[in-house]
Structure formats: C-alpha cells, structure tokens
Design a protein around this motif. Structure first.
Motif, PDB file in Angstrom:
ATOM      1  N   ASP A 253      22.240 -11.997   1.199  1.00 20.66           N
ATOM      2  CA  ASP A 253      20.972 -12.607   1.644  1.00 20.66           C
ATOM      3  C   ASP A 253      20.853 -12.650   3.162  1.00 20.66           C
ATOM      4  O   ASP A 253      19.763 -12.479   3.707  1.00 20.66           O
TER       5      ASP A 253
ATOM      6  N   SER B   8      30.927 -15.342  -6.475  1.00 17.73           N
ATOM      7  CA  SER B   8      29.591 -14.785  -6.742  1.00 17.73           C
ATOM      8  C   SER B   8      28.548 -15.378  -5.803  1.00 17.73           C
ATOM      9  O   SER B   8      27.688 -14.665  -5.278  1.00 17.73           O
ATOM     10  N   ARG B   9      28.639 -16.680  -5.563  1.00 13.79           N
ATOM     11  CA  ARG B   9      27.711 -17.322  -4.612  1.00 13.79           C
ATOM     12  C   ARG B   9      27.927 -16.797  -3.203  1.00 13.79           C
ATOM     13  O   ARG B   9      26.964 -16.550  -2.462  1.00 13.79           O
TER      14      ARG B   9
ATOM     15  N   ARG C 247      26.396 -13.343  -2.939  1.00 12.70           N
ATOM     16  CA  ARG C 247      24.928 -13.444  -2.840  1.00 12.70           C
ATOM     17  C   ARG C 247      24.501 -13.900  -1.451  1.00 12.70           C
ATOM     18  O   ARG C 247      23.571 -13.343  -0.862  1.00 12.70           O
TER      19      ARG C 247
END
Length: 167
Positions: free
Chosen positions: A29, A21-22, A25
């Motif tokens: 980004d 999930s990180r 993201r």
C-alpha cells in the motif's frame, strides 16, 4: 517481522501468518519495496515451519526479484540463505546447498564474514542430516574459521555443537 518471529517461536503459526500478511499488504500500500521484500523473505521461514512450501517459494521468488532490482546485495544474500533453509525443510538438500553457496558468494563480496559463518554451519547441518559427516565437518570448520575470534556467540556455540554431532 519481530512480532511474527515471536508467534513462530510460540508455535502460533496462524497468528504469525496474519501479522506477516498485514505487513505485506501495508508495504504494498505504501510502495515500500524493501520492506515488502524483507517481509516476503522472512515469511519463507514461517512456511518452512508450516510445510506450505509452495507459498514459501513463491514469496521467496518475489523477494529475490525485489532485491535483484534494488541492488541490495546483503538482502539478496539473506533471501538466498532463507531459500536454502526452506529447500532443506522440503528435503531438497542439493538445491538447499546451491542456494546457500550462492548466498555465500554474495556475502563474500560484501565482506560479511559472520553471515558466511552462519551459512557454513547451515550447510554443515544439511550434510550431517544426509550422514555425510566428513563434508559436514569441512563446512563446520570453515564456519569456525570465519566467525569472529574470541567471541562466544550463538553462532559459535551452535557450530561447536554441530561439530560434536559429527563424531
């Protein structure tokens, strides 16, 4: 993906999900579509293990869209191969085989024989799970035919073991 893979191997699925999930993201980004696609594709493996099939299919669909747009045919083939694994985990064997055969057509165009061998082994195991040993053997023999000759690789050993299961 490597860290998530270690967590998956250890059965630490929630930690693997956090890492992925990180990574998703971060890729969003920094607008790195290839990293995003690769992480989404890899996450479908996690979700095949945790039976979160809806999330796995959704991420896999997103990765397919990214790689279709980018033209990265090998990554697209990898994503369809992952989709086949996910569908097999869902018991959707016919759809699994269709996804893997599509991945094979892409690998064939890109001259990725070892990847084709891995796919044929995977297709063989789907047929073995259905008790269709003759068809399984057909794909397992195709796997052995395209894997590098004279190399005792993990793929070769797995395929040989799967051949033995058919007898």
């Amino acid at each position: 993906n490597s860290i998530a893979n270690i967590y998956i191997s250890m059965g630490e699925f929630s930690q693997a999900d956090d890492v992925l999930s990180r990574a998703i993201r971060l890729a969003r980004d920094i607008s790195d579509s290839l990293a995003l696609g690769s992480t989404l594709q890899f996450s479908s493996f996690l979700y095949s293990r945790t039976a979160d099939f809806r999330k796995g299919l959704s991420n896999n669909d997103s990765a397919i869209a990214i790689f279709n747009k980018s033209g990265h045919m090998i990554r697209l083939a990898n994503t369809y191969a992952s989709r086949g694994t996910l569908l097999s985990s869902m018991g959707e064997n016919k759809l699994s085989i269709q996804a893997q055969l599509y991945a094979d057509s892409l690998y064939k165009e890109e001259i990725q024989e070892e990847q084709r061998g891995i796919l044929f082994n995977n297709i063989g195991t789907v047929y073995t799970s259905q008790g269709d040993y003759n068809t399984a053997l057909k794909y397992l023999q195709k796997s052995l035919a395209v894997l590098p000759k004279g190399v005792i690789s993990e793929s070769y050993l797995l395929t040989q073991g799967n051949v033995a299961e058919c007898y």
